[in-house]
Design a protein around this motif. Sequence first.
Motif, PDB file in Angstrom:
ATOM      1  N   UNK A 182       0.744  -1.237  -0.116  1.00  0.00           N
ATOM      2  CA  UNK A 182       0.022   0.033  -0.078  1.00  0.00           C
ATOM      3  C   UNK A 182       0.964   1.065  -0.083  1.00  0.00           C
ATOM      4  N   UNK A 183       0.753   2.230  -0.851  1.00  0.00           N
ATOM      5  CA  UNK A 183       1.299   3.373  -0.844  1.00  0.00           C
ATOM      6  C   UNK A 183       0.789   4.394   0.096  1.00  0.00           C
ATOM      7  N   UNK A 184       2.118   4.980   1.009  1.00  0.00           N
ATOM      8  CA  UNK A 184       1.747   5.566   1.954  1.00  0.00           C
ATOM      9  C   UNK A 184       1.758   7.134   1.889  1.00  0.00           C
ATOM     10  N   UNK A 185       2.747   7.413   0.835  1.00  0.00           N
ATOM     11  CA  UNK A 185       2.709   8.801   0.542  1.00  0.00           C
ATOM     12  C   UNK A 185       4.461   9.263   0.613  1.00  0.00           C
ATOM     13  N   UNK A 186       4.875  10.446   0.726  1.00  0.00           N
ATOM     14  CA  UNK A 186       6.217  10.878   0.699  1.00  0.00           C
ATOM     15  C   UNK A 186       6.592  11.518   1.932  1.00  0.00           C
ATOM     16  N   UNK A 187       7.683  11.079   2.372  1.00  0.00           N
ATOM     17  CA  UNK A 187       8.453  11.796   3.626  1.00  0.00           C
ATOM     18  C   UNK A 187       9.424  12.911   2.896  1.00  0.00           C
ATOM     19  N   UNK A 188       9.084  14.271   3.318  1.00  0.00           N
ATOM     20  CA  UNK A 188       9.856  15.160   2.950  1.00  0.00           C
ATOM     21  C   UNK A 188      10.812  15.692   3.757  1.00  0.00           C
ATOM     22  N   UNK A 189      12.062  15.935   2.883  1.00  0.00           N
ATOM     23  CA  UNK A 189      13.384  16.470   3.586  1.00  0.00           C
ATOM     24  C   UNK A 189      13.653  17.694   3.009  1.00  0.00           C
ATOM     25  N   UNK A 190      14.616  18.518   3.979  1.00  0.00           N
ATOM     26  CA  UNK A 190      15.049  19.625   3.567  1.00  0.00           C
ATOM     27  C   UNK A 190      16.339  19.684   4.104  1.00  0.00           C
ATOM     28  N   UNK A 191      17.634  20.153   3.346  1.00  0.00           N
ATOM     29  CA  UNK A 191      18.813  20.387   3.937  1.00  0.00           C
ATOM     30  C   UNK A 191      18.872  21.649   4.910  1.00  0.00           C
ATOM     31  N   UNK A 192      19.625  21.541   6.152  1.00  0.00           N
ATOM     32  CA  UNK A 192      19.492  22.528   6.836  1.00  0.00           C
ATOM     33  C   UNK A 192      20.757  22.492   7.733  1.00  0.00           C
ATOM     34  N   UNK A 193      21.300  23.665   8.134  1.00  0.00           N
ATOM     35  CA  UNK A 193      22.384  24.094   9.004  1.00  0.00           C
ATOM     36  C   UNK A 193      22.270  25.084   9.792  1.00  0.00           C
ATOM     37  N   UNK A 194      22.999  25.361  10.967  1.00  0.00           N
ATOM     38  CA  UNK A 194      22.708  26.653  11.787  1.00  0.00           C
ATOM     39  C   UNK A 194      23.132  27.888  10.940  1.00  0.00           C
ATOM     40  N   UNK A 195      22.744  29.161  11.266  1.00  0.00           N
ATOM     41  CA  UNK A 195      23.147  30.251  10.794  1.00  0.00           C
ATOM     42  C   UNK A 195      24.603  30.519  10.859  1.00  0.00           C
ATOM     43  N   UNK A 196      25.198  29.971  11.974  1.00  0.00           N
ATOM     44  CA  UNK A 196      26.636  30.318  12.076  1.00  0.00           C
ATOM     45  C   UNK A 196      27.396  29.386  11.420  1.00  0.00           C
ATOM     46  N   UNK A 197      26.966  27.986  10.942  1.00  0.00           N
ATOM     47  CA  UNK A 197      27.488  26.896  10.201  1.00  0.00           C
ATOM     48  C   UNK A 197      27.630  27.707   8.711  1.00  0.00           C
ATOM     49  N   UNK A 198      26.370  28.081   8.481  1.00  0.00           N
ATOM     50  CA  UNK A 198      26.381  28.883   6.973  1.00  0.00           C
ATOM     51  C   UNK A 198      27.374  30.034   6.877  1.00  0.00           C
ATOM     52  N   UNK A 199      27.543  30.804   7.671  1.00  0.00           N
ATOM     53  CA  UNK A 199      28.524  31.970   7.807  1.00  0.00           C
ATOM     54  C   UNK A 199      29.846  31.274   7.475  1.00  0.00           C
ATOM     55  N   UNK A 200      30.095  30.326   8.337  1.00  0.00           N
ATOM     56  CA  UNK A 200      31.789  29.802   8.449  1.00  0.00           C
ATOM     57  C   UNK A 200      31.935  29.143   6.993  1.00  0.00           C
ATOM     58  N   UNK A 201      30.953  28.239   6.452  1.00  0.00           N
ATOM     59  CA  UNK A 201      31.437  27.547   5.425  1.00  0.00           C
ATOM     60  C   UNK A 201      30.532  28.088   3.750  1.00  0.00           C
ATOM     61  N   UNK A 202      29.620  28.756   3.909  1.00  0.00           N
ATOM     62  CA  UNK A 202      29.016  29.283   2.905  1.00  0.00           C
ATOM     63  C   UNK A 202      28.814  30.690   2.638  1.00  0.00           C
ATOM     64  N   UNK A 203      29.878  31.356   3.037  1.00  0.00           N
ATOM     65  CA  UNK A 203      29.764  32.815   3.002  1.00  0.00           C
ATOM     66  C   UNK A 203      29.518  33.423   1.705  1.00  0.00           C
ATOM     67  N   UNK A 204      30.062  32.326   0.744  1.00  0.00           N
ATOM     68  CA  UNK A 204      29.955  32.770  -0.671  1.00  0.00           C
ATOM     69  C   UNK A 204      29.199  32.130  -1.364  1.00  0.00           C
ATOM     70  N   UNK A 205      28.133  31.539  -0.821  1.00  0.00           N
ATOM     71  CA  UNK A 205      27.237  30.676  -1.291  1.00  0.00           C
ATOM     72  C   UNK A 205      27.497  29.012  -1.232  1.00  0.00           C
ATOM     73  N   UNK A 206      26.415  28.351  -1.565  1.00  0.00           N
ATOM     74  CA  UNK A 206      26.413  26.739  -1.338  1.00  0.00           C
ATOM     75  C   UNK A 206      26.950  26.310  -2.618  1.00  0.00           C
ATOM     76  N   UNK A 207      28.169  26.019  -2.640  1.00  0.00           N
ATOM     77  CA  UNK A 207      28.837  25.763  -4.052  1.00  0.00           C
ATOM     78  C   UNK A 207      29.836  24.497  -3.791  1.00  0.00           C
ATOM     79  N   UNK A 208      29.909  23.883  -4.828  1.00  0.00           N
ATOM     80  CA  UNK A 208      30.649  22.285  -4.746  1.00  0.00           C
ATOM     81  C   UNK A 208      32.049  22.571  -3.895  1.00  0.00           C
ATOM     82  N   UNK A 209      32.869  23.670  -3.948  1.00  0.00           N
ATOM     83  CA  UNK A 209      33.972  23.708  -3.416  1.00  0.00           C
ATOM     84  C   UNK A 209      33.919  23.865  -1.921  1.00  0.00           C
ATOM     85  N   UNK A 210      32.991  24.665  -1.656  1.00  0.00           N
ATOM     86  CA  UNK A 210      32.437  24.902  -0.216  1.00  0.00           C
ATOM     87  C   UNK A 210      31.960  23.521   0.289  1.00  0.00           C
TER      88      UNK A 210
END
Length: 298
Positions: free
Chosen positions: A159-187
Amino acid sequence: MLDYSAAAAVAAIVRTGSFEKAAKALNVTPSAISQRVKQLEERMGAVLIERGVPCRATDKGAWLCRHMELVGQLENDLVVQLPELGDVSSGPVTVDVAVNADSLGTWFLPAVAGFTRRSNVMLNIAVDDQDYTVDWLKRGRVLAAVTSMPQPAAGCTVTALGHLRYVATASPEFMKRYFADGVKAEAMSQAPVLTFNNKDTMQGDWLAANLGSNPAPPTHWLPSTHGFVDACILGIGWSLNPIDLVAAHIEAGRLVELIPGATTAIPLYWQVSRWAQTQFPELTQHVVNTAKISLSQR
């Protein structure tokens, strides 16, 4: 002819985790339990119990345990129809179910709670990746499973139940540390990611789908659905999390989406053996009804 006293000993050892506890449950001595299992293993020419702490069933032992559960249910049904037989019931029946950790951490327990409130059936819930829970059915270790696989295992309905949905998340501090220039492959190649176990490919799949590559970032191994959320909030790493678990954190600013709107949806199915479906239709009813409310239907 199957030696049911020996089979009951095997089932009791697997259920309790030790020979000593099984002996107590069956009101016999540990040596009697050991002798019964030894004789049955010698007769079958196969090991049924993996000795350890706790003791576990081998694949063949699991099939035997499943048979004993079926016998127990048949005995309980017989007593209901023929009370004149007296107390021959084997007690509550245990239904083995396999489920993925994220379903267990979100919607599955509320689903089975309704079933357990109206039944004396016990549940033995095993946890595995949604791509692998169907293997538990194929090996005879469970009677039902929440799985991402739509193809039915032998003897099962789907029986099909539906879809479990996910989103990629991080803390604001983590975003500033690693993705200051955007979410790119190198970062991404430098930003630590959280991985549930070696079966977990979700983060890599998300990278490939949204960045066109998989830069293989350094990994923290963390086998906990709620631990993923806590670790993201604490800035330990980034990960995909069920939307239901992180929506309030995103709204409050404790978490940030790596790429807004870049969600992932995992289709889920309920596979149950036809025997279990016949014996416990309410279990399927509660699982399906709760999934329709809790999971995305597209």
